[in-house]
Write an enzyme that holds these catalytic residues in place. Structure first.
Site, PDB file in Angstrom:
ATOM      1  N   HIS A   1     -32.518 -52.497 -22.977  1.00 55.76           N
ATOM      2  CA  HIS A   1     -30.993 -52.618 -22.510  1.00 55.76           C
ATOM      3  C   HIS A   1     -30.760 -54.021 -22.365  1.00 55.76           C
ATOM      4  CE1 HIS A   1     -27.422 -51.126 -20.684  1.00 55.76           C
ATOM      5  NE2 HIS A   1     -27.332 -52.347 -19.972  1.00 55.76           N
TER       6      HIS A   1
ATOM      7  N   ASP B   1     -22.718 -41.961 -11.910  1.00 52.94           N
ATOM      8  CA  ASP B   1     -22.454 -43.141 -12.257  1.00 52.94           C
ATOM      9  C   ASP B   1     -21.157 -43.537 -13.010  1.00 52.94           C
ATOM     10  OD1 ASP B   1     -23.441 -46.227 -12.804  1.00 52.94           O
ATOM     11  OD2 ASP B   1     -23.168 -45.300 -14.818  1.00 52.94           O
TER      12      ASP B   1
ATOM     13  N   ARG C   1     -15.283 -48.701 -10.529  1.00 46.32           N
ATOM     14  CA  ARG C   1     -15.412 -50.235 -10.167  1.00 46.32           C
ATOM     15  C   ARG C   1     -14.823 -51.236 -11.136  1.00 46.32           C
ATOM     16  NH1 ARG C   1     -21.684 -50.319 -11.127  1.00 46.32           N
ATOM     17  NH2 ARG C   1     -21.335 -52.642 -11.058  1.00 46.32           N
TER      18      ARG C   1
ATOM     19  N   SER D   1     -26.964 -48.528 -11.447  1.00 48.92           N
ATOM     20  CA  SER D   1     -26.139 -48.076 -12.467  1.00 48.92           C
ATOM     21  C   SER D   1     -27.113 -48.224 -13.683  1.00 48.92           C
ATOM     22  CB  SER D   1     -24.942 -48.820 -12.831  1.00 48.92           C
ATOM     23  OG  SER D   1     -24.153 -48.594 -13.944  1.00 48.92           O
TER      24      SER D   1
ATOM     25  N   LYS E   1     -29.496 -44.982 -15.621  1.00 47.68           N
ATOM     26  CA  LYS E   1     -29.458 -44.194 -17.088  1.00 47.68           C
ATOM     27  C   LYS E   1     -30.535 -44.454 -18.135  1.00 47.68           C
ATOM     28  CE  LYS E   1     -25.571 -46.737 -17.007  1.00 47.68           C
ATOM     29  NZ  LYS E   1     -24.421 -47.365 -16.917  1.00 47.68           N
TER      30      LYS E   1
HETATM   31  N1  URA Z   1     -23.820 -51.877 -17.333  1.00 43.20           N
HETATM   32  C1  URA Z   1     -23.809 -50.634 -16.736  1.00 43.20           C
HETATM   33  O1  URA Z   1     -24.222 -49.784 -17.225  1.00 43.20           O
HETATM   34  N2  URA Z   1     -23.695 -50.695 -15.156  1.00 43.20           N
HETATM   35  C2  URA Z   1     -23.242 -52.014 -14.520  1.00 43.20           C
HETATM   36  O2  URA Z   1     -23.305 -51.717 -13.568  1.00 43.20           O
HETATM   37  C3  URA Z   1     -22.953 -53.070 -15.380  1.00 43.20           C
HETATM   38  C4  URA Z   1     -23.215 -53.130 -16.702  1.00 43.20           C
END
Ligand code: URA
Length: 408
Positions: free
Chosen positions: A81, A160, A167, A182, A186
């Protein structure tokens, strides 16, 4: 009561599991309202969260939706990621390299919202490329060719998703514990055995300082450990765009050049570093041994062939792939050495050309974007081409590029 929970965080006290559940699960159910949650998120941004609170929040995100299980695919599945950057097409390069070293990768990516496209937008610039796959299609493809590059399947971490959308519009994205929980929730829900995170630092990134990037790294590694998923991080620069091209189809072209070893430089080096870490984790070997395999896979052409195999397996028709033919060169009016190229300004320009979307409904044009003809450290003379704009067919290309380059 939610009001007491907000006040408790506002004065910097630690919230318990039951208080975090009341606030966040209440938000998912609708009993806590947007303005209450955004107030709590702002208090978290200002006061921070303890490690324990961050673990609990990760848990709440993770358990709010599906968790994928790929344990019946043989081998150690490694996921990667990136915390996001301008011209970030590393997935398109790294996944085929890692798969060509016979480490299985199930890479799920998103669309972009903001100035540039996401990996899925880039892949969709290839006519016919299918980004939505069912679980048994994933199993078959990974069994046959070791990799998929696709959009998200199942409903991972809906809490999330809801919190992140809030957010985004409430000035509360910049919080290390919120970002860590967050992203890691995932990744864990995505079912990989091991996780590599590329943390970007610089003007075009969430993390503006090295210290913040290191703190984020620390927390992500600890979250990974808690769930038994080995997590490694690398911290990489995002002051200047990655590579030379920003724009969806253009980035696919650049990824293919890198996979064929035609384009070297810092972007190539980053891809080799990420792929080496993933192969090291997937095969349980040292990073230096993994790097030899990675470089061999590029030199031998196996990595590039793997990219073509993935594209054709997912229905992509490379023979129909193209980018805009309306190309405008912009030349330098000064001479000197390129001191910096502002990643954020390049991103804004590529968005104006049509390569990004500012609302979910915006349509992107896969063929437009920016090609940087010079990179930081290059010497330029008056009249040298600085960049090429790949424009929509009716676009005259009247754009201000004065904020992009610093040349002295
Ligand atoms: N990417 C995400 O999935 N969450 C975040 O808080 C920042 C970047």
């Amino acid at each position: 009561m939610i009001k007491d929970i907000i006040n408790k965080k506002r004065v910097g006290e630690e919230l318990s599991r039951s208080e975090l559940e009341e606030a966040f699960l209440g938000y998912l159910k609708g009993s806590v309202l947007d303005y209450q949650m955004s107030s709590l998120l702002m208090a978290i941004c200002i006061q921070g969260m303890s490690l324990e609170e961050t673990f609990i929040l990760t848990d709440l995100f993770l358990n709010s939706g599906d968790q994928l299980d790929f344990s019946n695919i043989p081998g150690i599945k490694v996921d990667k990621h990136s915390t996001g950057g301008v011209g970030d097409k590393t997935t398109l390069v790294v996944v085929p390299i890692v798969a060509s070293c016979m480490v299985p990768v199930i890479k799920m990516s998103g669309r972009g919202l903001g100035y540039t496209g996401g990996t899925i937008d880039k892949l969709e610039s290839i006519p016919g490329y299918k980004t939505e796959l069912l679980e048994d299609e994933i199993m078959k493809q990974v069994g046959d060719i070791y990799a998929v590059m696709m959009g998200q399947t199942g409903e991972l971490c809906p809490l999330d998703k809801k919190v992140y959308a809030l957010r985004d519009v409430s000035g509360t994205t910049d919080s290390i514990p919120l970002i860590a929980s967050s992203i890691m929730s995932k990744k864990i829900a995505g079912g990989a055995d091991k996780i590599l995170i590329d943390i970007k630092v610089g003007s075009g990134a969430f993390m503006k300082t090295l210290k913040d990037a290191e703190d984020l790294s620390d927390i992500m590694i600890q979250i990974g450990e808690k769930y038994g998923r080995e997590t490694r991080t690398i911290i990489s620069d995002m002051n200047t765009p990655l590579g030379r091209m920003v724009g969806n189809g253009l980035e696919v072209e650049e990824a293919m050049d890198v996979l064929q070893g035609k384009e070297k430089g810092s972007f190539y080096d980053l891809c080799v570093e990420l792929a080496s870490q993933m192969v090291s984790m997937g095969k349980d070997i040292s990073v230096s041994d993994a790097k030899i395999m990675v470089e061999d896979s590029i030199i031998s052409g196996h990595a590039y062939q793997k990219f073509l195999d993935i594209v054709s397996y997912q229905g992509g028709r490379m023979d129909e792939f193209s980018v805009s033919q309306n190309v405008l060169e912009i030349s330098s009016e000064v001479s000197g050495v390129v001191q910096s190229i502002d990643a954020l300004e390049v991103a804004k320009l590529s968005c104006l050309l049509g390569a990004g979307r500012l609302t979910k409904e915006d349509k992107i044009d896969p063929g437009v974007g920016v090609y940087l003809n010079v990179l930081v450290g290059d010497k330029v003379e008056i009249g040298d081409v600085l960049l090429c704009l790949y424009l929509k067919s009716d676009d005259k290309g009247e754009y201000d590029i004065s904020k992009i380059f610093e040349i002295k």
